[in-house]
Motif scaffolding. Structure first.
Motif, short mmCIF file in Angstrom:
data_model
loop_
_atom_site.label_atom_id
_atom_site.label_comp_id
_atom_site.label_asym_id
_atom_site.label_seq_id
_atom_site.Cartn_x
_atom_site.Cartn_y
_atom_site.Cartn_z
N LEU A 950 60.24 -31.26 -40.02
CA LEU A 950 61.21 -30.30 -39.49
C LEU A 950 62.06 -31.01 -38.45
N TYR A 951 62.97 -30.26 -37.83
CA TYR A 951 63.93 -30.88 -36.92
C TYR A 951 64.06 -30.05 -35.64
N VAL A 952 64.13 -30.74 -34.54
CA VAL A 952 64.29 -30.10 -33.23
C VAL A 952 65.58 -30.64 -32.61
N PRO A 953 66.67 -29.86 -32.63
CA PRO A 953 67.92 -30.33 -32.01
C PRO A 953 67.84 -30.21 -30.49
N ASP A 954 68.44 -31.15 -29.79
CA ASP A 954 68.46 -31.07 -28.33
C ASP A 954 69.88 -30.80 -27.84
N MET A 955 70.03 -30.70 -26.54
CA MET A 955 71.33 -30.35 -25.96
C MET A 955 72.36 -31.46 -26.14
N ASP A 956 71.91 -32.67 -26.44
CA ASP A 956 72.84 -33.78 -26.62
C ASP A 956 73.32 -33.91 -28.07
N GLY A 957 72.89 -32.99 -28.93
CA GLY A 957 73.31 -33.04 -30.32
C GLY A 957 72.44 -33.91 -31.20
N CYS A 958 71.31 -34.39 -30.66
CA CYS A 958 70.42 -35.25 -31.44
C CYS A 958 69.36 -34.39 -32.14
N ASN A 959 69.07 -34.70 -33.40
CA ASN A 959 68.04 -34.01 -34.17
C ASN A 959 66.78 -34.87 -34.19
N HIS A 960 65.70 -34.37 -33.61
CA HIS A 960 64.45 -35.11 -33.57
C HIS A 960 63.59 -34.72 -34.77
N ASP A 961 63.21 -35.70 -35.57
CA ASP A 961 62.32 -35.44 -36.69
C ASP A 961 60.91 -35.20 -36.17
N VAL A 962 60.27 -34.14 -36.68
CA VAL A 962 58.90 -33.84 -36.28
C VAL A 962 58.08 -33.54 -37.52
N THR A 963 56.82 -33.92 -37.47
CA THR A 963 55.89 -33.62 -38.56
C THR A 963 54.98 -32.49 -38.12
N VAL A 964 54.83 -31.50 -38.99
CA VAL A 964 53.99 -30.34 -38.67
C VAL A 964 52.54 -30.72 -38.92
N THR A 965 51.68 -30.43 -37.95
CA THR A 965 50.25 -30.73 -38.05
C THR A 965 49.47 -29.49 -37.64
N ALA A 966 48.16 -29.59 -37.77
CA ALA A 966 47.31 -28.55 -37.21
C ALA A 966 47.47 -28.58 -35.70
N PRO A 967 47.26 -27.43 -35.02
CA PRO A 967 47.51 -27.39 -33.57
C PRO A 967 46.45 -28.09 -32.74
N ARG A 968 45.42 -28.67 -33.38
CA ARG A 968 44.39 -29.39 -32.63
C ARG A 968 44.58 -30.87 -32.88
N PHE A 969 44.76 -31.64 -31.78
CA PHE A 969 45.08 -33.05 -31.92
C PHE A 969 43.87 -33.95 -31.71
N LEU A 970 42.82 -33.46 -31.05
CA LEU A 970 41.61 -34.25 -30.81
C LEU A 970 40.43 -33.57 -31.47
N GLY A 971 39.44 -34.37 -31.85
CA GLY A 971 38.23 -33.80 -32.43
C GLY A 971 37.35 -33.20 -31.35
N LYS A 972 36.30 -32.53 -31.79
CA LYS A 972 35.37 -31.88 -30.87
C LYS A 972 34.64 -32.92 -30.04
N GLU A 973 34.64 -32.73 -28.71
CA GLU A 973 33.97 -33.71 -27.85
C GLU A 973 32.60 -33.21 -27.42
N ALA A 974 32.24 -33.48 -26.22
CA ALA A 974 30.87 -33.23 -25.78
C ALA A 974 30.66 -31.87 -25.15
N ALA A 975 31.42 -30.88 -25.58
CA ALA A 975 31.26 -29.55 -25.01
C ALA A 975 29.85 -29.02 -25.24
N ASP A 976 29.25 -29.39 -26.36
CA ASP A 976 27.91 -28.91 -26.67
C ASP A 976 26.84 -29.96 -26.35
N GLY A 977 27.26 -31.12 -25.83
CA GLY A 977 26.34 -32.23 -25.69
C GLY A 977 25.34 -32.09 -24.57
#
Length: 977
Positions: A950-977
């Motif tokens: 997808l594309y995110v236009p900014d105020m300077d007229g530039c279109n930034h290409d972005v890739t859609v992913t799941a909203p979680r970027f890191l795996g599960k850490e030691a919350a249960d450890g």
């Protein structure tokens, strides 16, 4: 020579105290007790301002709050105040006043050209003239520069203001004859009485009486009443105090003018009973050229003679349609003026008319004014009588009177209904909506003895209804009065030339007639189309005449035309009085945690979060914000970091029905929560949208501890109480906000268990102290509740201690944590950590249109509970559409690019508008763990778009290409450890 128009004797001024003042740079003198208006008239100054639209010369019309013309600016810098009425400004030594709405000077105003262009500037011209875009672009800057009355002050206001709350049994508004009588009758019963009057001394219209009339007997009675009121311990008399607003529940506001360290005090009064004795406003006449300086209301002229010892004119024409106006003629003549009376009635024959004739005043009946002449002051009028030829009279003052209009503004504000009184040709109070009584002239009662009797009766009855006295009123004083002939019905005179109705906004009779012809016959439409009654006087002298002209034009009656809505305030209230002491640092008081001083010493950079100032990050020497946040994030995952989380909203819920209640409030299950366990919960509103979230913990079978978003505790508490008090009144549950009762220190990171373990007697073993659990014990010797929860996704603890121990806990953890590489972190790192895990923030990932499913929390919504807030709404078809905006993650093609929060998202690059938007960025940060930027966003059908570009236009007229992913970027850490 100054004060050349001051009478050698008389008035209620202090001639022993001379006060110097300046008006438009000219040095003048007056006396203590003067108003600015009376002092200007004493110096022969009638021209005091210019009208708004045509910049016509304007003089002093009245002697009170109804003044539309004599608006001045006082002071300079931050203390400068525009649009003050000269008739209400007490004269002070050194006072500096300037005229308004004129350039380059009051005497020569280039804006007067508008008067010559009047045919091109009819009512509503701005709706018609500038339709062409090009013409509007040229006209708009000029119109904007011309708009507005006066100039706003520059700089900070150095004055101080205060607020005061008061409760009373009877509030009497107005200190004239009826008001004094009402306060006296109510106060003698023992009721708590407040009498508020806008004048420096009580007496009202009696203060304008000469010393040798029947009214003087009433003034002597008033002197006794004032003394009696001063002796009553439960009666409070507020002079120089104007009641400005009347609201529901008999709640009224009043502004008191003071001379000490506080310049104004705003009173907020709750009264069991209210007596309105606000008097009446004299009705001006509508005739050609009625706006010139030197044309004023007859009672105002009389007031300046008798109260201020000023002769406003030496050659006077009285123009009136009723007998009472002849009091002004007699008093002006007694002061040395030559007076001629022009009576609109065909055959004036009342006792006062006879007295005028006996004193040698020429009375012309059945006459009218055809025209006036004069530049800075009226010099001549043209008069015509029935069957006679026009006659020119040389005058320097026209005292006009068309009768009286009861001051019904506060009664109308209270939602009372007005009724039309044909003999008065005016609106009077009708059916009251609150415990309110009206007395005296504001009730349409004009004879003085009747005013006193009505005031005494209203005060006694109000006290009785408040629980005091038997309702009987003392007898009124006997006041000899002259019999009066019937009032004339005409106060709008025919003639050629401009006949002004609204003096401030230059609305003429012709404007009203034209507006009615063009379809603006509804009174509220007429007001907005012509700007009638929209000035600082709010139409006090103009509204009734406008209604009469409207009725005549449409062929109806005045009651059929209706009346405009009277809204508070009655007269303008300064922003300083409204704000009171809530300015500067007190405007939005900062809430401080017990650990705030430590943060300040550590060099934290703060940000406002609701009413709190929270540390945003802790920069080391030479670090930028990005460097500091990255360091804090790394510590919170790889080592140990600590955050002051005391600002979290905390609500204590107790009662035998608390679990049932919370099951209805939260979308997920609460009743099956075990004691000592925690659960993340989501609240929905009736529409199924996320309202707030937080962690709820069961402390006992009937006892829960809730957390809310920072600054959200008050809103959530109101929400809980609303349902308990209005819908589920059968539930025995009690909610208490305890946000500031405890301090919270959050620990995050792999070493957090080791750090905490060295300071507590709680067993921190993961098997015996699992994730989302609570344990009681001590930390650093301090009794504490320790929650195994966190907002970072790493191994985390939240330690709750009594607020007084918060700083000691923080210092102990920080000292012990040095061996583990402890690092304090702020809200910016907290946001990065939670965004890496895809955790939402209510108000950032939500905006009142987001459901649990939209942000991936659909599994939290209970499928087994019979009902909860928002349950049925979640089944609506619109909330089940697959193309709803859903929470996703975004990865920019350039990992160094951090998107702007709130930036739009499109399916294709934006070349030129218009373009269809499919979502927006909700959160955007640089992740130290991923060494790149990350973002969360709400995108239409977002979960189905994972992997798309997808594309995110900014105020300077530039279109930034972005890739859609799941909203979680890191795996599960030691919350249960």
């Amino acid at each position: 020579m100054t004060q050349s128009w001051r009478l050698p004797r008389g008035g209620r001024i202090d001639r022993a105290k001379t006060l110097g003042f300046r008006f438009d740079g000219r040095a003048l003198e007056g006396y203590a007790g003067d108003t600015l208006a009376s002092a200007l008239l004493a110096n022969g100054i009638h021209l005091v301002g210019r009208s708004f639209k045509y910049h016509r010369p304007r003089g002093i019309l009245s002697a009170g709050a109804e003044e539309p013309n004599a608006l001045v600016r006082l002071g300079s810098g931050g203390r400068a105040t525009p649009n003050l009425r000269a008739t209400e400004i007490p004269l002070q030594d050194g006072l500096v006043a300037c005229s308004q709405n004129c350039y380059p000077s009051l005497g020569f105003d280039v804006g007067r050209i508008n008067d010559l262009l009047a045919p091109l500037l009819p009512a509503g011209f701005y709706y018609k003239t500038f339709l062409a875009p090009g013409l509007w672009r040229l006209a708009e800057p000029m119109i904007r520069r011309a708009a507005g009355m006066g100039r706003a002050p520059q700089g900070r206001d150095p004055d101080r203001y205060a607020h005061r709350h008061a409760h009373c049994d009877v509030l009497v508004v107005g200190g004239g004859p009826a008001g004094l009588a009402a306060a006296f009758a109510a106060g003698r019963t023992g009721a708590r009485v407040i009498l508020a009057d806008d004048q420096p001394e009580l007496g009202g219209a009696l203060l304008a009486e000469p010393p040798d009339t029947g009214e003087t007997l009433a003034l002597a009675w008033a002197d006794g009443a004032r003394a009696a009121l001063a002796a009553l311990p439960e009666t409070t008399v507020l002079t120089r105090t104007r009641v400005a607003g009347y609201y529901d529940g008999n709640f009224l506001t009043a502004v008191e003018r003071l001379d000490g360290a506080v310049s104004q005090r705003l009173w907020k009064i709750r009264a069991r009973q209210v007596v309105l004795a606000t008097g009446a406003i004299e009705r001006p006449l509508v005739f050609a050229g009625n706006d010139r300086p030197g044309i004023m209301l007859a009672e105002a002229a009389r007031t300046y003679v008798n109260r201020y010892g000023v002769l406003p004119g030496r050659r006077v024409a009285l123009v009136a349609n009723h007998d009472a106006a002849y009091r002004a003629a007699l008093d002006l003549q007694a002061a040395g003026a030559s007076v001629a009376a022009i009576d609109l009635r065909p055959d004036p024959a009342g006792a006062r008319v006879a007295a005028a004739r006996a004193r040698g005043i020429a009375v012309t009946g059945g006459a009218t004014i055809l025209a006036t002449a004069g530049a800075r002051r009226v010099r001549r009028i043209t008069v015509a009588s029935d069957g006679g030829a026009p006659l020119d009279l040389e005058v320097d003052l026209v005292a006009m009177s068309g009768g009286w209009m009861p001051t019904v503004h506060l009664f109308s504000q209270s939602r009372g209904r007005l009724a039309f009184d044909p003999p008065l040709a005016s609106f009077v109070p009708g059916q009251a909506a609150q415990p309110t009584r009206c007395a005296g002239a504001c009730n349409g009662t004009m004879p003085l003895e009747a005013c006193l009797a009505e005031g005494l009766g209203a005060g006694a009855a109000a006290a009785h209804d408040a629980g005091f006295g038997d309702g009987s009123a003392p007898p009124p004083p006997v006041v000899p009065e002259l019999a009066e002939a019937p009032r004339g019905t005409s106060w709008i005179l025919p003639g050629r030339g401009k006949r002004f109705v609204d003096f401030q906004n230059d609305v003429t009779a012709a404007d009203i007639e034209m507006a009615a012809r063009e379809g603006y016959a509804a009174v509220e439409h007429l007001k907005r189309y012509t700007t009638l009654g929209m000035g600082t006087d709010q139409g006090k002298t103009s509204n009734l005449a406008a209604l009469a002209i409207l009725a005549e034009t449409t062929g109806g009656a005045i009651p059929d035309a209706g009346h405009t809505t009277f809204r508070p305030p009655y007269t303008p209230v300064s922003f300083g009085a409204i704000a009171g002491s809530a300015t500067g640092a007190l405007f939005a008081p900062v809430r401080r945690t017990p650990i705030q001083d430590w943060h300040e010493r550590a060099g934290a950079v703060f940000e406002d979060v609701g009413a709190w100032r929270r540390p945003r990050f802790f920069p080391a020497a030479g670090e930028t914000m990005n460097d500091a946040v990255a360091r804090e994030c790394r510590a919170a995952r790889a080592a140990v970091a600590m955050i002051d989380a005391s600002t979290l909203g905390k609500i204590d819920v107790q009662g035998p029905d608390s679990a049932r209640f919370l099951d209805r409030i939260y979308a997920n299950n609460v009743g099956d929560l075990a004691i000592g366990r925690c659960r993340y919960g989501v609240m929905l509103d009736e529409n199924g949208m996320i309202f707030d979230d937080g962690v709820l913990t069961r402390l006992a079978e009937d006892h829960f501890h809730l957390t809310t978003t920072t600054g959200g505790a008050a809103t959530v508490l109101d929400w809980l109480e609303e349902w308990l008090q209005t819908e589920w009144t059968d539930l025995h549950t009690w909610c208490t906000e305890v946000t500031e009762q405890s301090a919270i220190v959050g620990l995050s990171g792999r070493a957090s268990r080791a750090l905490l373990g060295g300071l507590t007697d709680i067993d921190l073993d993961a098997a015996r102290f699992p994730f989302m659990a609570l344990r009681h014990g001590t930390v650093a010797g301090i009794p504490a509740r320790v929650f195994r929860i966190g907002f970072s996704g790493a191994l985390s603890y939240e330690i709750n201690v009594p607020a007084r121990h918060g700083l000691a806990l923080w210092q102990a953890l920080h000292a012990a944590g040095q061996a583990h590489g402890v690092c304090p972190y702020g809200t910016e790192a907290m946001h990065v950590l939670r965004a890496e895990m895809g955790f939402i923030i209510v108000g950032q990932e939500t905006d009142g249109t987001v459901t649990p499913d939209d942000v991936g929390l659909h599994r939290m919504v209970s499928k087994t509970k019979p009902d909860f807030l928002g349950r049925r709404s979640l089944a609506r078809r619109a909330l089940l559409r697959p193309d709803r905006k859903q929470l996703v993650g975004l990865l920019t093609a350039d990992p160094r690019t951090v998107l702007s929060e709130g930036a739009p998202i499109t399916a294709a690059p934006v070349r030129r508008p218009p373009v269809r938007l499919i979502g927006h960025v909700t959160s955007s940060y640089r992740s130290a763990a991923l060494d790149r930027s990350i973002a969360l966003a709400l995108v239409e059908g977002g979960r189905a778009r994972i992997g798309e570009t997808l594309y995110v236009p900014d105020m300077d007229g530039c279109n930034h290409d972005v890739t859609v992913t799941a909203p979680r970027f890191l795996g599960k850490e030691a919350a249960d450890g």
